[in-house]
Scaffold this active site. Structure first.
Site, PDB file in Angstrom:
ATOM      1  N   PHE A  88     -47.510  40.351 -42.410  1.00  0.00           N
ATOM      2  CA  PHE A  88     -47.535  41.319 -43.517  1.00  0.00           C
ATOM      3  C   PHE A  88     -47.169  42.715 -43.014  1.00  0.00           C
ATOM      4  O   PHE A  88     -47.839  43.693 -43.281  1.00  0.00           O
ATOM      5  CB  PHE A  88     -48.923  41.303 -44.176  1.00  0.00           C
ATOM      6  CG  PHE A  88     -48.940  41.806 -45.596  1.00  0.00           C
ATOM      7  CD1 PHE A  88     -47.974  41.429 -46.508  1.00  0.00           C
ATOM      8  CD2 PHE A  88     -49.950  42.656 -46.024  1.00  0.00           C
ATOM      9  CE1 PHE A  88     -47.993  41.890 -47.814  1.00  0.00           C
ATOM     10  CE2 PHE A  88     -49.991  43.125 -47.329  1.00  0.00           C
ATOM     11  CZ  PHE A  88     -49.008  42.733 -48.226  1.00  0.00           C
ATOM     12  N   ILE A 114     -41.399  44.498 -43.689  1.00  0.00           N
ATOM     13  CA  ILE A 114     -40.480  43.731 -44.545  1.00  0.00           C
ATOM     14  C   ILE A 114     -41.266  42.907 -45.559  1.00  0.00           C
ATOM     15  O   ILE A 114     -40.916  42.841 -46.740  1.00  0.00           O
ATOM     16  CB  ILE A 114     -39.544  42.854 -43.678  1.00  0.00           C
ATOM     17  CG1 ILE A 114     -38.651  43.760 -42.803  1.00  0.00           C
ATOM     18  CG2 ILE A 114     -38.686  41.933 -44.555  1.00  0.00           C
ATOM     19  CD1 ILE A 114     -37.824  43.029 -41.744  1.00  0.00           C
ATOM     20  N   ARG A 142     -37.204  34.384 -38.053  1.00  0.00           N
ATOM     21  CA  ARG A 142     -36.436  33.805 -36.954  1.00  0.00           C
ATOM     22  C   ARG A 142     -36.459  32.290 -37.127  1.00  0.00           C
ATOM     23  O   ARG A 142     -37.483  31.711 -37.533  1.00  0.00           O
ATOM     24  CB  ARG A 142     -37.041  34.179 -35.600  1.00  0.00           C
ATOM     25  CG  ARG A 142     -36.759  35.612 -35.147  1.00  0.00           C
ATOM     26  CD  ARG A 142     -35.284  35.849 -34.841  1.00  0.00           C
ATOM     27  NE  ARG A 142     -34.981  37.205 -34.402  1.00  0.00           N
ATOM     28  CZ  ARG A 142     -34.518  38.178 -35.179  1.00  0.00           C
ATOM     29  NH1 ARG A 142     -34.319  37.957 -36.474  1.00  0.00           N
ATOM     30  NH2 ARG A 142     -34.238  39.368 -34.672  1.00  0.00           N
ATOM     31  N   GLU A 163     -29.069  28.984 -34.150  1.00  0.00           N
ATOM     32  CA  GLU A 163     -27.935  29.499 -34.924  1.00  0.00           C
ATOM     33  C   GLU A 163     -26.878  30.113 -33.999  1.00  0.00           C
ATOM     34  O   GLU A 163     -27.236  30.605 -32.927  1.00  0.00           O
ATOM     35  CB  GLU A 163     -28.415  30.524 -35.977  1.00  0.00           C
ATOM     36  CG  GLU A 163     -28.990  31.807 -35.385  1.00  0.00           C
ATOM     37  CD  GLU A 163     -29.504  32.765 -36.452  1.00  0.00           C
ATOM     38  OE1 GLU A 163     -30.383  32.378 -37.238  1.00  0.00           O
ATOM     39  OE2 GLU A 163     -29.028  33.915 -36.475  1.00  0.00           O
ATOM     40  N   HIS A 191     -27.588  34.478 -41.800  1.00  0.00           N
ATOM     41  CA  HIS A 191     -28.323  35.622 -41.214  1.00  0.00           C
ATOM     42  C   HIS A 191     -27.818  36.959 -41.790  1.00  0.00           C
ATOM     43  O   HIS A 191     -27.329  37.813 -41.064  1.00  0.00           O
ATOM     44  CB  HIS A 191     -28.201  35.596 -39.677  1.00  0.00           C
ATOM     45  CG  HIS A 191     -29.329  36.330 -38.991  1.00  0.00           C
ATOM     46  ND1 HIS A 191     -29.826  35.960 -37.763  1.00  0.00           N
ATOM     47  CD2 HIS A 191     -30.060  37.417 -39.353  1.00  0.00           C
ATOM     48  CE1 HIS A 191     -30.798  36.782 -37.394  1.00  0.00           C
ATOM     49  NE2 HIS A 191     -30.956  37.669 -38.352  1.00  0.00           N
ATOM     50  N   GLY A 226     -29.750  39.129 -43.587  1.00  0.00           N
ATOM     51  CA  GLY A 226     -30.863  40.029 -43.927  1.00  0.00           C
ATOM     52  C   GLY A 226     -30.489  41.506 -43.999  1.00  0.00           C
ATOM     53  O   GLY A 226     -30.696  42.167 -45.006  1.00  0.00           O
TER      54      GLY A 226
HETATM   55  C1  DGY Z   1     -33.004  41.994 -36.877  1.00  0.00           C
HETATM   56  O1  DGY Z   1     -32.661  43.197 -36.883  1.00  0.00           O
HETATM   57  O2  DGY Z   1     -33.897  41.583 -36.158  1.00  0.00           O
HETATM   58  C2  DGY Z   1     -32.313  41.071 -37.823  1.00  0.00           C
HETATM   59  O3  DGY Z   1     -32.584  39.748 -37.618  1.00  0.00           O
HETATM   60  C3  DGY Z   1     -30.844  41.348 -37.873  1.00  0.00           C
HETATM   61  O4  DGY Z   1     -30.751  42.216 -38.913  1.00  0.00           O
END
Ligand code: DGY
Length: 323
Positions: free
Chosen positions: A156, A159, A242, A271, A289, A291
Site C-alpha cells: 500500500f 502507486i 514485478r 519478460e 510493461h 506502467g
Molecule cells: C519501474 O520504474 O520500476 C517500472 O517498472 C518501469 O516503469
C-alpha cells in the site's frame, strides 16, 4: 572543471538526452540494444556514472569489476531489484531511483487492466478484429461489474494509494490492503481503507486483487497455487508490480480451470519472454510493461535521474538515494 562522463544503457526521451548532453560527456545508446555484461563492466570502468534501467541486470559480478571509475548508478525506474544493492553498498557505490513521477501513470495502467479484465476487453477486441462478432444479444460476453466492488491491494505504497484513490472516489470501490509498513492513519481514513491482517484474509475478501509490492527474493511467488485458490471464483488478479511476484504456472492453471475469473498483467516472469500458456487463454489481458509509458512520465523519470546526478556531482546527497 572537466565534465563528468556518463553512460546511458538504453535510449531515453530526446528531451532528456539533449539535457544530458549539455551537462556531461555522454555515451548514449542510439541502437537501444541492451548492453552485455561485459559492456556494463567496461562502462563502470570508464564512466563516472552508469545510468541503467529496470531491465539491465546489474549483478554482483558486474559490480565487482576491478578498477571502477563509476561512483553512482542512476537507475531509470522506481524499482531497483535489477541491481544487487548489497553488492553496490559493499563497493561504496551510490544508487538512486525515480520515485513519485510515475505513480499516477502506473496506477492508471493497473486500473486499465482491472477494467479490461472485468469487462473482457481484450477478448472483445479480438472478437471484433477476427470478424466473429455476430451482434448484440442479452447474454453475450458478460463480465463483472466494477463499481461498488471490493479492491484488495497487496502493498500500500504510493502507486497502490493512487490506484485506491481512483477506485474509491471514481468507482465507489471498497479498499482492503496489506502492507508491513502501512501509511498514516490520515491516508487510510481518507480512502476509507481497511487493513487486513494477512494476505490470505485479503485474497478471500476481495473481488479484485492488485499487486503493488516490490520484486525480489522476499516476494518471489507470493501469489502461488495455494493463495490463488483462496481467491473468489469471480475475482480478478492484476499485476503491475514485478512478474516474479506471481507463480506463472499456477496462475495459468487458475485461469484455465476457472479458480478465478480473469487476470490483467503488465509484468511477467522472465519478460519479455512470456509463458506461452498465457497466450492460449481468453481470460487474461496482457500488456508489455507499460506502467510508466507516457511521454510526460518518461521525461519526468529522466529528469529525476538528472536531478540525482546533479546533486551527487555537486557533493550533495541525491534525494532518491536507495544505497
Ligand atoms: C519501474 O520504474 O520500476 C517500472 O517498472 C518501469 O516503469
Amino acid at each position: 572543471m572537466n565534465k563528468p562522463k556518463v553512460i546511458v544503457t538504453r535510449k531515453w526521451p530526446a528531451l532528456v538526452e539533449a539535457r544530458l548532453q549539455e551537462l556531461y560527456v555522454v555515451q548514449l545508446n542510439e541502437s537501444d540494444i541492451p548492453m552485455t555484461a561485459d559492456e556494463l563492466k567496461i562502462a563502470l570502468q570508464t564512466a563516472d556514472a552508469l545510468l541503467p534501467t529496470v531491465t539491465d541486470l546489474i549483478t554482483a559480478d558486474i559490480l565487482g569489476v576491478p578498477n571502477k571509475r563509476a561512483k553512482i548508478i542512476g537507475n531509470f525506474g522506481v524499482g531497483y531489484n535489477n541491481i544487487d544493492i548489497e553488492a553496490a553498498k559493499k563497493d561504496g557505490l551510490v544508487v538512486t531511483n525515480t520515485p513519485h513521477v510515475l505513480t499516477d501513470c502506473t496506477a492508471d495502467i493497473a486500473m486499465l487492466l482491472l477494467l479490461m479484465s472485468a469487462r473482457r476487453a481484450s477478448e472483445g477486441d479480438r472478437l471484433v478484429r477476427n470478424g466473429q462478432w455476430t451482434g448484440w444479444r442479452p447474454t453475450h460476453m458478460l463480465g463483472q461489474k466494477v463499481t461498488g466492488k471490493t479492491l484488495g491491494l497487496i502493498g500500500f505504497g504510493r502507486i497502490a494509494q493512487a490506484m485506491a484513490k481512483k477506485a474509491h472516489h471514481g468507482f465507489g470501490m471498497k479498499i482492503l490492503f496489506t502492507d508491513p509498513y502501512p501509511p498514516s492513519q490520515e491516508i487510510i481514513d481518507g480512502l476509507q481503507a481497511t487493513q487486513c491482517a494477512t494476505v490470505e484474509e485479503l485474497l478471500s475478501g476481495a473481488n479484485f486483487v492488485s499487486l503493488h509490492c516490490p520484486g525480489g527474493e522476499a516476494t518471489k511467488h507470493l501469489i502461488n497455487e495455494q493463495r490463488l485458490k483462496l481467491m473468489q471464483p469471480l475475482a480478478h488478479l492484476i499485476n503491475t508490480a514485478r512478474g516474479d511476484v506471481v507463480d506463472s504456472k499456477a496462475l495459468i492453471r487458475a485461469l484455465k480451470e476457472r479458480w478465478i475469473a480473469g487476470a490483467g498483467l503488465d509484468v511477467f516472469e522472465g519478460e519479455p519472454n512470456i509463458d506461452p500458456g498465457f497466450l492460449e487463454l481468453d481470460n487474461v489481458a496482457l500488456l508489455p510493461h507499460l506502467g510508466s509509458a507516457t511521454e510526460e512520465t518518461r521525461v519526468a523519470m529522466g529528469n529525476r535521474v538528472l536531478d540525482n546526478l546533479a546533486a551527487f556531482f555537486a557533493g550533495q546527497e541525491p534525494r532518491d538515494r536507495v544505497a
